[in-house]
Design a protein around this motif. Structure first.
Motif, PDB file in Angstrom:
ATOM      1  N   LEU A   1      61.977  32.763  44.257  1.00  0.00           N
ATOM      2  CA  LEU A   1      61.475  33.836  43.405  1.00  0.00           C
ATOM      3  C   LEU A   1      61.015  33.288  42.055  1.00  0.00           C
ATOM      4  N   PHE A   2      61.855  32.484  41.419  1.00  0.00           N
ATOM      5  CA  PHE A   2      61.505  31.922  40.113  1.00  0.00           C
ATOM      6  C   PHE A   2      60.354  30.931  40.236  1.00  0.00           C
ATOM      7  N   ALA A   3      60.340  30.122  41.293  1.00  0.00           N
ATOM      8  CA  ALA A   3      59.283  29.118  41.445  1.00  0.00           C
ATOM      9  C   ALA A   3      57.915  29.774  41.601  1.00  0.00           C
ATOM     10  N   PHE A   4      57.824  30.773  42.450  1.00  0.00           N
ATOM     11  CA  PHE A   4      56.531  31.427  42.672  1.00  0.00           C
ATOM     12  C   PHE A   4      56.060  32.162  41.421  1.00  0.00           C
ATOM     13  N   LEU A   5      56.962  32.887  40.769  1.00  0.00           N
ATOM     14  CA  LEU A   5      56.549  33.680  39.610  1.00  0.00           C
ATOM     15  C   LEU A   5      56.231  32.809  38.400  1.00  0.00           C
ATOM     16  N   LEU A   6      57.020  31.755  38.171  1.00  0.00           N
ATOM     17  CA  LEU A   6      56.808  30.937  36.987  1.00  0.00           C
ATOM     18  C   LEU A   6      55.701  29.903  37.168  1.00  0.00           C
ATOM     19  N   THR A   7      55.319  29.618  38.403  1.00  0.00           N
ATOM     20  CA  THR A   7      54.295  28.594  38.642  1.00  0.00           C
ATOM     21  C   THR A   7      52.927  29.194  38.933  1.00  0.00           C
ATOM     22  N   LEU A   8      52.888  30.321  39.638  1.00  0.00           N
ATOM     23  CA  LEU A   8      51.620  30.829  40.143  1.00  0.00           C
ATOM     24  C   LEU A   8      51.101  32.074  39.427  1.00  0.00           C
ATOM     25  N   THR A   9      51.832  32.593  38.482  1.00  0.00           N
ATOM     26  CA  THR A   9      51.398  33.827  37.825  1.00  0.00           C
ATOM     27  C   THR A   9      51.156  33.591  36.347  1.00  0.00           C
ATOM     28  N   ASP A  10      50.587  34.606  35.701  1.00  0.00           N
ATOM     29  CA  ASP A  10      50.318  34.543  34.264  1.00  0.00           C
ATOM     30  C   ASP A  10      51.456  35.156  33.459  1.00  0.00           C
ATOM     31  N   LEU A  11      52.664  35.083  34.006  1.00  0.00           N
ATOM     32  CA  LEU A  11      53.838  35.659  33.343  1.00  0.00           C
ATOM     33  C   LEU A  11      54.056  34.992  31.985  1.00  0.00           C
ATOM     34  N   PRO A  12      54.247  35.747  30.905  1.00  0.00           N
ATOM     35  CA  PRO A  12      54.509  35.134  29.598  1.00  0.00           C
ATOM     36  C   PRO A  12      55.945  34.616  29.506  1.00  0.00           C
ATOM     37  N   GLY A  13      56.159  33.686  28.571  1.00  0.00           N
ATOM     38  CA  GLY A  13      57.503  33.169  28.339  1.00  0.00           C
ATOM     39  C   GLY A  13      58.011  32.262  29.436  1.00  0.00           C
ATOM     40  N   LYS A  14      57.111  31.522  30.098  1.00  0.00           N
ATOM     41  CA  LYS A  14      57.539  30.652  31.198  1.00  0.00           C
ATOM     42  C   LYS A  14      58.468  29.538  30.718  1.00  0.00           C
ATOM     43  N   GLY A  15      58.198  28.976  29.524  1.00  0.00           N
ATOM     44  CA  GLY A  15      59.013  27.874  29.017  1.00  0.00           C
ATOM     45  C   GLY A  15      60.470  28.243  28.878  1.00  0.00           C
ATOM     46  N   PRO A  16      60.805  29.304  28.106  1.00  0.00           N
ATOM     47  CA  PRO A  16      62.212  29.710  27.989  1.00  0.00           C
ATOM     48  C   PRO A  16      62.835  30.108  29.320  1.00  0.00           C
ATOM     49  N   LEU A  17      62.075  30.806  30.163  1.00  0.00           N
ATOM     50  CA  LEU A  17      62.621  31.208  31.460  1.00  0.00           C
ATOM     51  C   LEU A  17      62.989  29.990  32.301  1.00  0.00           C
ATOM     52  N   SER A  18      62.115  28.999  32.325  1.00  0.00           N
ATOM     53  CA  SER A  18      62.387  27.785  33.095  1.00  0.00           C
ATOM     54  C   SER A  18      63.572  27.028  32.508  1.00  0.00           C
ATOM     55  N   PHE A  19      63.634  26.929  31.192  1.00  0.00           N
ATOM     56  CA  PHE A  19      64.739  26.216  30.521  1.00  0.00           C
ATOM     57  C   PHE A  19      66.078  26.838  30.883  1.00  0.00           C
ATOM     58  N   PHE A  20      66.174  28.149  30.749  1.00  0.00           N
ATOM     59  CA  PHE A  20      67.459  28.813  31.011  1.00  0.00           C
ATOM     60  C   PHE A  20      67.791  28.845  32.497  1.00  0.00           C
ATOM     61  N   PHE A  21      66.762  28.876  33.361  1.00  0.00           N
ATOM     62  CA  PHE A  21      67.053  28.900  34.794  1.00  0.00           C
ATOM     63  C   PHE A  21      67.613  27.566  35.275  1.00  0.00           C
ATOM     64  N   VAL A  22      67.152  26.466  34.697  1.00  0.00           N
ATOM     65  CA  VAL A  22      67.643  25.141  35.094  1.00  0.00           C
ATOM     66  C   VAL A  22      69.021  24.857  34.500  1.00  0.00           C
TER      67      VAL A  22
END
Length: 564
Positions: free
Chosen positions: A80-101
């Motif tokens: 879910l996180f990989a598809f949304l954070l990699t393939l979409t124009d979702l804002p705030g990808k940096g913080p979302l990726s940081f906290f998810f890892v």
């Protein structure tokens, strides 16, 4: 110079043999010793005794079931996180990726302790919010489902990283052609994106399964109180009740864990056959989907998931550290910093654990750096079969469960070292050498990436001008790969400082690490002290990750896990 440098090559003649010797000591010797003890146990009939024990088959069943269920959970969250954070124009990808890892960087026993503090009838946080179940209700996490859930939370970032690596190379021209042909976003995802991403999904599932199989911290905190033993915790209990046949039994159990892990990787290899998609054209973020109004649903969903898997457990951990005992509700009257004061200033054991973990992590990071700079240099310069074999041998210890590696080093150093007649077993040095073996691949990866991007022309010019290898190393090579060197040190320090699985078997009085101290405090009933120490560890992890974030702009691509 003749004999020191190979003709037509910038490598000193001694360099590759030196790396081979290091790899033989750190990888081949312990695993060969483990295999020898297992074979000896088989020859003496000890294997039959082990295989006839019901506890073995029960532990094997729980190991496989929790690993499979945990892998499914990690796939659902990670994809879910990989598809949304990699393939979409979702804002705030940096913080979302940081906290998810972040959960991947936190010790598993801390994750388990935080979730225990967050759930159940004795949760200080739930009691403070008047949401706690009635007293006498069972703790839902002390179960197979609870272990599998936390496996999934802990290892979902592994699926995310494996899948994202493939998604970043998707052919943008193929996606654009499909859109120009009138295909909807759902059709493009189903017919193009999903088939091309299946290798990444399968790879992530295999990595997650192997990690679940070797996890010790989570089943130790959640499983042992409910008499649910996995193979790693069964090995731990056998060492706790040491007998004359312990080494043989543990070697057999370690072999079973290794076989389960190898079976998972073989399933991965089998599943990936026939999925060799070779794409031509431009790749990258231009293949992103425009979410439009759906972003107002996707953004809250991702942040809500992060809240429940990260923020809420951390708040519960803080609440557990601020109350005098587990089960006491958090109020302004019960709130106290006593646990933090006890941990930092009064408890000699926790101060020793801090010193040991920081020293071990620092010595591992810096000691490995010396070796891995040389190893990365020689492995990127040589393109023969021998160098590929050495690279594979470096990867093996990191891919094996930590409990198996710890057993292997116990078997190697249980007796005094020949010639030197020095015993390392029971000292901090055996933990350090085991860390060297386990984290060799972690230290090497950023440097390999940096060397591949390094133009060898500068070094060759210096060599032709008469500069020796050491001069070239310090004046040309190291300055050019300095950011990768920093990343290597921080990554190894971060992982080694929070390690538990290896040190759980290798520690003795005076050599306990932070991971061991947290487990022992919780096991002895001092949940407030364990929570306080866990809070400090989490804060340390966040600080180290932020330091790595500061280096991002100067690092080669792929070195910082949560960065695109």
């Amino acid at each position: 110079m003749h004999g020191y440098v190979r003709s037509g090559n910038s490598q000193p003649a001694w360099l590759f043999p030196f790396i081979v010797v290091v790899v033989l000591i750190l990888s081949v010797l312990p695993l060969a010793r483990l295999a020898m003890v297992g074979i000896a146990a088989f020859a003496n009939g000890g294997v039959i005794d082990v295989l006839s024990e019901p506890s073995l088959w029960q532990a094997t069943y729980y190991t496989i079931v929790t690993a499979v269920l945990g892998t499914i959970v990690s796939l659902l969250i990670g994809c879910l996180f990989a598809f949304l954070l990699t393939l979409t124009d979702l804002p705030g990808k940096g913080p979302l990726s940081f906290f998810f890892v972040l959960p991947m960087m936190i010790p598993p026993q801390v994750t388990a302790l935080a979730w225990v503090q967050m759930s159940g009838p004795s949760s200080p946080l739930l009691k403070a919010l008047s949401l706690a179940p009635p007293l006498g209700s069972p703790q839902p996490l002390y179960s197979v489902g609870g272990i599998a859930l936390l496996y999934g939370v802990q290892h979902a970032p592994l699926v995310y990283l494996a899948l994202r690596a493939g998604l970043m190379t998707l052919p943008r021209d193929g996606v654009e052609a499909a859109r120009l042909s009138g295909a909807s976003s759902l059709r493009v995802f189903r017919d193009i994106i999903l088939p091309l991403s299946l290798p990444g999904v399968i790879a992530g599932a295999a990595i997650s399964f192997v990690s679940c199989t070797g996890n010790f911290g989570i089943p130790a905190i959640l499983g042992i109180p409910a008499s649910i033993y996995t193979l790693p915790t069964l090995i731990f209990t056998k060492f706790s009740a040491f007998t004359s046949r312990t080494f043989g039994d543990v070697a057999v159990l370690s072999g079973i864990i290794a076989m389960i892990s190898v079976a998972g990787l073989m399933v991965q290899d089998r599943a990936l056959r026939g999925w060799d998609y070779r794409v031509i054209g431009l790749s990258g973020a231009s293949a992103a989907f425009q979410l439009g109004p759906w972003r107002f649903l996707a953004m809250p969903l991702l942040w809500a998931i992060l809240f429940f898997i990260l923020a809420a457990p951390f708040f519960a951990l803080v609440a557990g550290a601020l109350v005098p005992a587990y089960g006491v509700p958090l109020t302004h009257k019960t709130m106290s910093l006593h646990a933090f004061q006890e941990i930092l200033f009064r408890q000699a054991v926790t101060r020793t654990a801090f010193v040991n973990s920081l020293w071990l992590a620092g010595a591992t990071a810096l000691g490995l750096l010396v070796v891995t700079v040389l190893a990365a240099y020689v492995l990127t310069r040589r393109r023969d079969l021998a160098s590929r074999i050495v690279a594979s041998l470096i990867e093996i210890p990191y891919s094996l469960p930590g409990i198996v590696l710890a057993v292997a080093f116990i078997l190697v150093f249980a007796a005094p070292v020949p010639v030197l007649n020095i015993s390392l077993y029971g000292t901090i040095w055996i933990i350090l050498i085991a860390y060297f073996s386990s984290f060799f691949a972690v230290s090497l990866k950023p440097l390999i990436t940096a060397f591949h991007q390094l133009d060898p022309a500068l070094e060759e010019a210096a060599r032709l001008s008469g500069a020796g290898f050491v001069r070239r190393l310090f004046d040309i090579i190291v300055p050019l790969i300095a950011p990768a060197v920093g990343a290597s040190v921080i990554l190894v320090f971060l992982i080694a400082c929070n390690e538990l699985t290896i040190s759980a078997l290798l520690w003795s009085a005076g050599t306990q690490t932070l991971g061991v101290a947290i487990y022992n405090l919780d096991d002895s009933g001092s949940s407030d002290l364990a929570s306080a120490l866990s809070v400090l560890v989490v804060l340390m992890v966040v600080v180290m990750m932020l330091l790595l974030e500061l280096l991002t702009k100067r690092l080669p691509k792929g070195v910082v896990p949560w960065r695109n």
